[in-house]
Design an enzyme around this catalytic site. Structure first.
Site, short mmCIF file in Angstrom:
data_model
loop_
_atom_site.label_atom_id
_atom_site.label_comp_id
_atom_site.label_asym_id
_atom_site.label_seq_id
_atom_site.Cartn_x
_atom_site.Cartn_y
_atom_site.Cartn_z
CE LYS A 11 20.68 18.62 -21.11
NZ LYS A 11 20.60 17.24 -20.70
CG ASP A 141 22.30 21.12 -18.09
OD1 ASP A 141 23.50 20.85 -17.97
OD2 ASP A 141 21.41 20.26 -18.28
C1 SUD Z 1 21.85 15.75 -15.73
C2 SUD Z 1 22.01 16.98 -16.60
C3 SUD Z 1 23.01 16.67 -17.72
O1 SUD Z 1 23.03 17.69 -18.70
O2 SUD Z 1 20.84 17.40 -17.23
P1 SUD Z 1 19.23 17.07 -17.13
O3 SUD Z 1 19.00 15.61 -17.08
O4 SUD Z 1 18.74 17.76 -15.88
O5 SUD Z 1 18.64 17.69 -18.36
C4 SUD Z 1 22.59 18.16 -15.76
O6 SUD Z 1 23.78 17.79 -15.12
C5 SUD Z 1 21.64 18.75 -14.77
O7 SUD Z 1 21.85 20.11 -14.75
P2 SUD Z 1 20.76 21.14 -14.09
O8 SUD Z 1 19.40 20.61 -14.29
O9 SUD Z 1 21.09 22.50 -14.62
O10 SUD Z 1 21.15 20.97 -12.59
P3 SUD Z 1 21.14 22.00 -11.35
O11 SUD Z 1 19.82 22.71 -11.35
O12 SUD Z 1 22.39 22.79 -11.36
O13 SUD Z 1 21.17 20.96 -10.14
C6 SUD Z 1 20.10 20.11 -9.82
C7 SUD Z 1 20.60 19.06 -8.84
O14 SUD Z 1 21.38 18.07 -9.56
C8 SUD Z 1 22.56 17.69 -8.83
N1 SUD Z 1 23.76 18.00 -9.64
C9 SUD Z 1 23.67 18.78 -10.75
C10 SUD Z 1 24.79 19.04 -11.53
C11 SUD Z 1 26.02 18.46 -11.14
N2 SUD Z 1 27.14 18.65 -11.85
N3 SUD Z 1 26.09 17.69 -10.02
C12 SUD Z 1 24.99 17.45 -9.27
O15 SUD Z 1 25.07 16.73 -8.27
C13 SUD Z 1 22.50 18.45 -7.51
O16 SUD Z 1 21.89 17.58 -6.59
C14 SUD Z 1 21.56 19.61 -7.80
O17 SUD Z 1 20.85 20.00 -6.65
#
Ligand code: SUD
Ligand code: ADP
Length: 313
Positions: A11, A141
């Protein structure tokens, strides 16, 4: 019982606004998520043993119980113990194409594929909504990765509203191998810098509706207005990541020089993407950036916006 092979799409985030605090310690978000057809290939086979085994051909991905694909299979085992007792364990093989720790949700898409694949393998007949709710227990995600296409994601990213498909757009993805950003670090650093601006009362969704700024890009998507989509691209994480990694800012400038419609960092980084309206244009942008930046550390891919997250093949 036969095996299943699934393609799990990466994504990108066309929009990522960090709105405020949540009672669970996560951040309240407004995001627009888009599947792209850069895919990992996941094979799920019944095993002779009663255990879950995961094998991945990427050195940075664990082959143990910390793999998100393993955790998805383990969740299915705990949710459906009788089915597990009937069918036994599974062997999961991950053939990686999605770069790791890149902001492209590779691990989340692998977990989504395991939920969908095990539903098929065990003949459970789960709905997409049920798979999404299971996914939400493992990561924010994962529900989007189950559903795919184009969607507005709110809450911690798990509440999805569908948006019209943008299938006629292409994307150039660019990732420096030496720049890997942990999602935890990105949220923590963002909090340290911008906490004063957070909305403190996350109880009222109406209050969010008034504060969130995603309206214009949502409208532009509804009308397939590509120049406005490009103008409204936003990712709040750029504010902390680009100053830390100036090479990513240069990458964005080169993409625009090469004629990209728009450019943005995906998720918590470090992938930078550029949008183009044809495959030829995307190929030309990729060649331009490869030549001008000329770095063996920089990998580039051309992909197409995709209408689905998981495809059984
Ligand atoms: C930033 C994003 C944007 O799409 O993606 P990536 O860069 O990882 O792909 C997402 O929010 C990543 O989602 P995901 O990777 O599923 O996160 P999770 O496992 O749920 O959380 C990992 C950590 O990120 C933080 N977290 C995540 C989601 C959210 N809304 N708030 C948070 O503060 C928390 O500290 C959590 O412990
Ligand atoms: N199946 C998986 N694929 C990729 N990474 C995984 C997987 N399972 C666990 N991980 C771990 O999750 C971390 C985040 O990886 P990934 O999902 O690729 O990135 P992002 O969260 O930036 O979208 C990596 O450091 C990796 O070790």
């Amino acid at each position: 019982m036969h095996s299943y092979t699934l393609l799990a799409a990466a994504k990108i985030n066309l929009y990522l606004e960090i709105v405020g605090d949540r009672a669970d310690g996560f951040h309240e978000l407004a995001m627009i998520m888009q599947s792209v057809n850069l895919c990992d290939r996941i094979t799920i086979e019944p095993s002779d043993t009663d255990s879950i085994r995961v094998t991945c051909n990427h050195p940075d991905v664990p082959n143990n119980s910390s793999n998100l694909a393993y955790r998805a299979a383990d969740l299915m085992r705990s949710q459906f113990p009788d089915t597990f007792a009937k069918y036994g364990g599974v062997n999961i093989t991950i053939d990686k194409s999605i770069p790791v720790a890149a902001g492209l949700a590779g691990g989340s898409s692998n977990a989504a594929a395991v939920l969908v694949g095990m539903d098929l393998l065990w003949n459970l007949g789960l709905t997409q909504g049920e798979c999404e709710r299971l996914g939400a227990q493992l990561g924010s995600d994962i529900p989007f990765c189950v559903r795919g296409g184009t969607a507005l994601a709110t809450g911690r990213g798990e509440k999805l509203s569908p948006l019209p498909d943008l299938e006629d757009l292409y994307v150039v993805l660019a990732k420096y191998e030496s720049i890997a950003i942990s999602t935890g670090w990105a949220y923590q650093t963002y909090r340290q810098t911008y906490e004063a601006e957070y909305i403190r009362d996350p109880e009222s969704i109406v209050a969010y509706g008034k504060k969130v700024h995603s309206g214009k890009i949502v409208q532009a998507i509804a009308h397939h207005n590509y120049s406005t989509i490009a103008a409204e691209l936003r990712n709040d994480f750029e504010k902390i990541v680009l100053p830390e990694h100036p090479r990513l800012q240069t990458l964005k400038e080169e993409f625009l020089q090469a004629g990209a419609l728009g450019t943005l960092m995906s998720g918590s980084g470090s992938t930078i993407f550029a949008i183009a309206q044809s495959q030829d244009k995307a190929d030309a942008i990729k060649s331009h950036v490869e030549t001008t930046l000329n770095s063996p550390d920089l990998n580039l891919w051309v992909a197409r916006f995709a209408p689905a997250g998981i495809r059984v093949i």
